[in-house]
Scaffold this motif. Structure first.
Motif, short mmCIF file in Angstrom:
data_model
loop_
_atom_site.label_atom_id
_atom_site.label_comp_id
_atom_site.label_asym_id
_atom_site.label_seq_id
_atom_site.Cartn_x
_atom_site.Cartn_y
_atom_site.Cartn_z
N THR A 277 0.40 -1.09 -0.37
CA THR A 277 -0.08 0.24 0.05
C THR A 277 0.50 1.15 -0.12
OG1 THR A 277 0.36 -0.20 2.66
CG2 THR A 277 -2.27 -0.78 1.58
N ALA A 278 2.09 1.17 0.20
CA ALA A 278 2.95 2.55 0.73
C ALA A 278 3.76 2.95 -0.36
CB ALA A 278 3.65 2.39 1.70
N MET B 235 8.83 1.12 6.15
CA MET B 235 8.33 1.02 7.04
C MET B 235 7.99 2.60 7.28
SD MET B 235 7.34 -1.88 7.27
CE MET B 235 6.36 -2.51 9.47
N LYS B 236 8.68 3.66 6.92
CA LYS B 236 8.28 4.86 7.00
C LYS B 236 7.38 6.02 6.80
CE LYS B 236 12.21 6.32 9.95
NZ LYS B 236 13.64 5.53 9.05
N LYS B 237 7.05 4.95 5.09
CA LYS B 237 5.89 5.67 4.36
C LYS B 237 4.37 5.52 4.64
CE LYS B 237 8.50 5.70 -0.23
NZ LYS B 237 8.65 4.58 -1.37
N HIS B 238 3.70 5.93 3.97
CA HIS B 238 2.00 5.91 4.31
C HIS B 238 0.93 4.65 3.49
CE1 HIS B 238 2.10 9.02 7.68
NE2 HIS B 238 2.86 9.72 7.17
N LYS B 239 0.34 4.56 4.16
CA LYS B 239 -0.74 3.55 3.81
C LYS B 239 -1.30 4.49 2.92
CE LYS B 239 -4.16 0.45 4.86
NZ LYS B 239 -4.98 -0.41 6.18
N THR B 240 -1.78 4.07 1.92
CA THR B 240 -3.23 4.51 0.61
C THR B 240 -3.34 3.07 0.40
OG1 THR B 240 -1.22 6.15 0.34
CG2 THR B 240 -3.33 5.45 -0.56
N ALA B 241 -4.66 2.93 1.05
CA ALA B 241 -5.51 2.05 -0.32
C ALA B 241 -7.37 2.62 0.43
CB ALA B 241 -5.00 0.48 0.87
#
Ligand code: PLP
Length: 435
Positions: A173-174, A408-414
């Motif tokens: 997701t990232a 792991m520091k990136k944001h989830k986009t789903a």
């Protein structure tokens, strides 16, 4: 090289068409019209060759003239851009660690080769290639990473909400860009159903060039042979190895069998399965009874009707006896999986992921009856991808490798959607409209 559909031997396509279609229009699997035989010189001198030379030599006959040599070299170079070490674990068992790639699973090899071939073919197409994939965790991550920023391609991933591990979810997701994640309020079967319906949806297919990226696709299946050859460049034992493959859809094992048929000096194969034991039963009885999958701790192998089964039968010309000479199969329970992770950790501090643990347990069983032999397992994933199982087995979770820090520091986009086809279709069309 031409490929025929296993449902119709008169229906031939080349590598490009087989890759773009994934599966033959009649629903059959594509299969090479002949398996290349490697020359003796190549096999004898394997240890002196580079990764790149080995990869090229293996793949060139399969690709034929659909990709120019120079291009194929760089595709292979990018595909194999990480270490694949053969690590000793115990006195008679090694692990071929296939989890040092970007998403920490063996699927990186096949997915990277596939994505770059598609990227090459996309350059000459007027339309974008849209890859649709349902995942229980590992496949989606490998496909997302492999296709990220490949021009001319878009990926839509469907994954079951709350049923993938934290590392897996970030991998799905990232990334952003051409990778679109749909979080389905359901289980993996729901995701798979939506994908299957999309492939039958004529209206959708009229508007977009839809393709798949599972091990049915020859461009994902065949390059997996390369790491069996790379294992043999590191094999220093006297006898030919017994190789245990943690199996679900059997793409991985099937690639090893093809490599052996081409001349690679592997002694024997073990199809290591979890409680989903249709193949183990087939080896025992000669009767194939596909069933629905039951959930286990090694969930990437929870498959009740392995998609590569027909290819395996074809390798052995449907001769059950011949198949049994080359392959044994052992089914390993969740209890044994946990106790294997624990025992191996206590003996050698080595942490197996649950899938590799199934293979280790099966190989150990086999070697108990054949004490003169040695072998290796395919270490199919990094244990950090399955932290809950590892925690349960040894009371600690593996540390996340530095290579994943940035992700792991990136944001989830789903987009969270219910498991309804109409909702899925309108969401997919919305995504395409914006392209
Ligand atoms: C996909 C997967 C498997 C099963 O591989 P197949 O080629 O489908 O048999 C085994 N282990 C892991 C970790 C996987 O992700």
């Amino acid at each position: 090289m031409r490929y025929f559909s296993l449902k119709d031997r008169n229906n031939y396509v080349d590598f490009k068409e087989a890759t773009l279609l994934g599966q033959a229009p009649d629903g059959g699997l594509y299969y090479p019209e002949s398996i290349p035989v490697w020359n003796n010189h190549f096999i004898r001198n394997l240890k002196r060759k580079s990764k790149l030379e080995i990869g090229f030599e293996i793949m060139a006959p399969y690709v034929g003239n659909t990709i120019p040599e120079k291009e194929l070299y760089s595709i292979i170079e990018e595909t194999l851009d990480f270490d694949i070490p053969l690590q000793p674990i115990s006195e008679n068992i090694y692990s071929l660690e296939l989890f040092h790639g970007p998403t920490l699973a063996f699927k990186d090899v096949g997915a990277r080769f596939l994505s770059r071939c598609m990227g090459f073919f996309a350059r000459k197409l007027a339309q974008k290639i849209v890859v649709l994939v349902a995942t229980s965790g590992d496949t989606g991550g490998a496909v997302a990473d492999a296709f990220h920023n490949i021009p001319g391609t878009e990926v839509i991933i469907l994954y079951p909400s709350g049923k993938v591990s934290p590392v897996q979810e970030k991998q799905l997701t990232a990334l952003g860009g051409n990778i679109h994640a749909l979080e389905i309020e359901g289980d993996f079967d729901d995701c798979q159903k939506l994908v299957k319906m999309a492939f039958l949806d004529e209206e959708l297919k009229e508007n977009i060039l839809l393709t798949s990226s599972n091990s049915i696709n020859v461009a994902r299946w065949l390059p997996q042979q390369i790491y069996y050859a790379l294992a043999m460049t590191q094999w220093e034992e006297e006898h030919e190895p017994v190789v245990a493959v943690p199996s679900g859809n059997f793409g991985n094992l099937c690639a090893g069998l093809v490599a052996k048929q081409s001349g690679l000096t592997i002694g024997h194969f073990i199809a290591a399965c979890n409680a989903n034991d249709v193949f183990t039963s087939y080896v025992k009885s000669g009767v194939y009874h596909p069933s629905t999958a039951v959930p286990t701790l090694s969930n990437a192998m929870d498959v009740g009707n392995p998609s590569n089964f027909d290819r395996i039968l074809t390798i052995f010309q449907h001769d059950h006896e011949k198949l049994c000479e080359a392959i044994s199969s052992i089914s390993v329970s969740d209890v044994e999986t946990l106790s294997t992770i624990k025992a191996v950790f206590e003996a050698s501090q080595y942490i197996l992921d649950p899938h590799a643990a199934v293979a280790y347990s099966a190989l150990k069983d086999h070697l108990f009856d054949h004490p003169e032999q040695k072998g290796f397992i395919l270490g199919s994933a990094h244990p950090v991808k399955f932290p809950m199982v590892v925690q349960e087995a040894i009371g600690q979770t593996p540390t996340i490798p530095e290579s994943l820090g940035a992700l792991m520091k990136k944001h989830k986009t789903a987009l969270l959607i219910p498991p309804e086809y109409a909702r899925f279709k309108s969401t997919a069309l919305e995504i395409f409209k914006k392209l």
